[in-house]
Design a protein around this motif. Structure first.
Motif, PDB file in Angstrom:
ATOM      1  N   ILE A   1       0.841  -1.200   0.000  1.00  0.00           N
ATOM      2  CA  ILE A   1       0.000   0.000   0.000  1.00  0.00           C
ATOM      3  C   ILE A   1       0.876   1.249   0.000  1.00  0.00           C
ATOM      4  O   ILE A   1       0.617   2.201  -0.742  1.00  0.00           O
ATOM      5  N   VAL A   2       1.924   1.245   0.828  1.00  0.00           N
ATOM      6  CA  VAL A   2       2.834   2.385   0.898  1.00  0.00           C
ATOM      7  C   VAL A   2       3.546   2.588  -0.435  1.00  0.00           C
ATOM      8  O   VAL A   2       3.626   3.710  -0.945  1.00  0.00           O
ATOM      9  N   GLN A   3       4.049   1.520  -1.029  1.00  0.00           N
ATOM     10  CA  GLN A   3       4.759   1.638  -2.299  1.00  0.00           C
ATOM     11  C   GLN A   3       3.820   2.107  -3.414  1.00  0.00           C
ATOM     12  O   GLN A   3       4.189   2.952  -4.230  1.00  0.00           O
ATOM     13  N   ASP A   4       2.591   1.601  -3.418  1.00  0.00           N
ATOM     14  CA  ASP A   4       1.611   2.029  -4.417  1.00  0.00           C
ATOM     15  C   ASP A   4       1.295   3.519  -4.265  1.00  0.00           C
ATOM     16  O   ASP A   4       1.211   4.248  -5.257  1.00  0.00           O
ATOM     17  N   ALA A   5       1.141   3.974  -3.015  1.00  0.00           N
ATOM     18  CA  ALA A   5       0.873   5.392  -2.772  1.00  0.00           C
ATOM     19  C   ALA A   5       2.056   6.245  -3.219  1.00  0.00           C
ATOM     20  O   ALA A   5       1.878   7.326  -3.790  1.00  0.00           O
ATOM     21  N   ARG A   6       3.267   5.758  -2.981  1.00  0.00           N
ATOM     22  CA  ARG A   6       4.471   6.479  -3.418  1.00  0.00           C
ATOM     23  C   ARG A   6       4.486   6.606  -4.948  1.00  0.00           C
ATOM     24  O   ARG A   6       4.741   7.687  -5.491  1.00  0.00           O
ATOM     25  N   ASP A   7       4.175   5.511  -5.626  1.00  0.00           N
ATOM     26  CA  ASP A   7       4.162   5.510  -7.090  1.00  0.00           C
ATOM     27  C   ASP A   7       3.106   6.462  -7.661  1.00  0.00           C
ATOM     28  O   ASP A   7       3.309   7.062  -8.714  1.00  0.00           O
ATOM     29  N   ARG A   8       1.961   6.579  -6.970  1.00  0.00           N
ATOM     30  CA  ARG A   8       0.866   7.444  -7.428  1.00  0.00           C
ATOM     31  C   ARG A   8       1.017   8.891  -6.977  1.00  0.00           C
ATOM     32  O   ARG A   8       0.207   9.746  -7.324  1.00  0.00           O
ATOM     33  N   GLY A   9       2.026   9.175  -6.153  1.00  0.00           N
ATOM     34  CA  GLY A   9       2.208  10.527  -5.640  1.00  0.00           C
ATOM     35  C   GLY A   9       1.243  10.873  -4.530  1.00  0.00           C
ATOM     36  O   GLY A   9       0.959  12.054  -4.295  1.00  0.00           O
ATOM     37  N   MET A  10       0.738   9.871  -3.828  1.00  0.00           N
ATOM     38  CA  MET A  10      -0.251  10.083  -2.764  1.00  0.00           C
ATOM     39  C   MET A  10       0.325   9.785  -1.380  1.00  0.00           C
ATOM     40  O   MET A  10      -0.427   9.669  -0.413  1.00  0.00           O
TER      41      MET A  10
END
Length: 89
Positions: free
Chosen positions: A31-40
């Protein structure tokens, strides 16, 4: 608007907070990595070790260096608009 202190002078809106979780499990790391990738991703650790991951209803993910139990305790006694402590449940 009720604010919950998450450490080092930072706060999040109690109304927008969905969950406070530990960062140790693989699903939370994804979840953290996905948020990082999306700029969130919002990193409020000031370079310290991440101890909590806050999931917001806006799809933002906030990292904090404060334990989840401490943040949860602060969320339970958020002062209302009159300055009185109330439960957020």
């Amino acid at each position: 608007m009720q604010l919950i202190p998450i450490g080092y002078g930072n706060a999040v809106s109690a109304e927008r907070l969905v969950a406070v979780v530990s960062p140790e499990s693989a699903p939370i790391k994804r979840i953290v990595q996905d948020a990082r990738d999306r700029g969130m991703l919002i990193d409020a650790t000031y370079g310290r070790k991440t101890k909590s991951v806050l999931i917001m209803d806006s799809d933002h993910v906030v990292l904090s260096a404060v334990l989840p139990s401490s943040i949860a305790g602060r969320a339970e006694t958020v002062p209302d608009d009159d300055g009185n402590d109330t439960d957020t449940e």
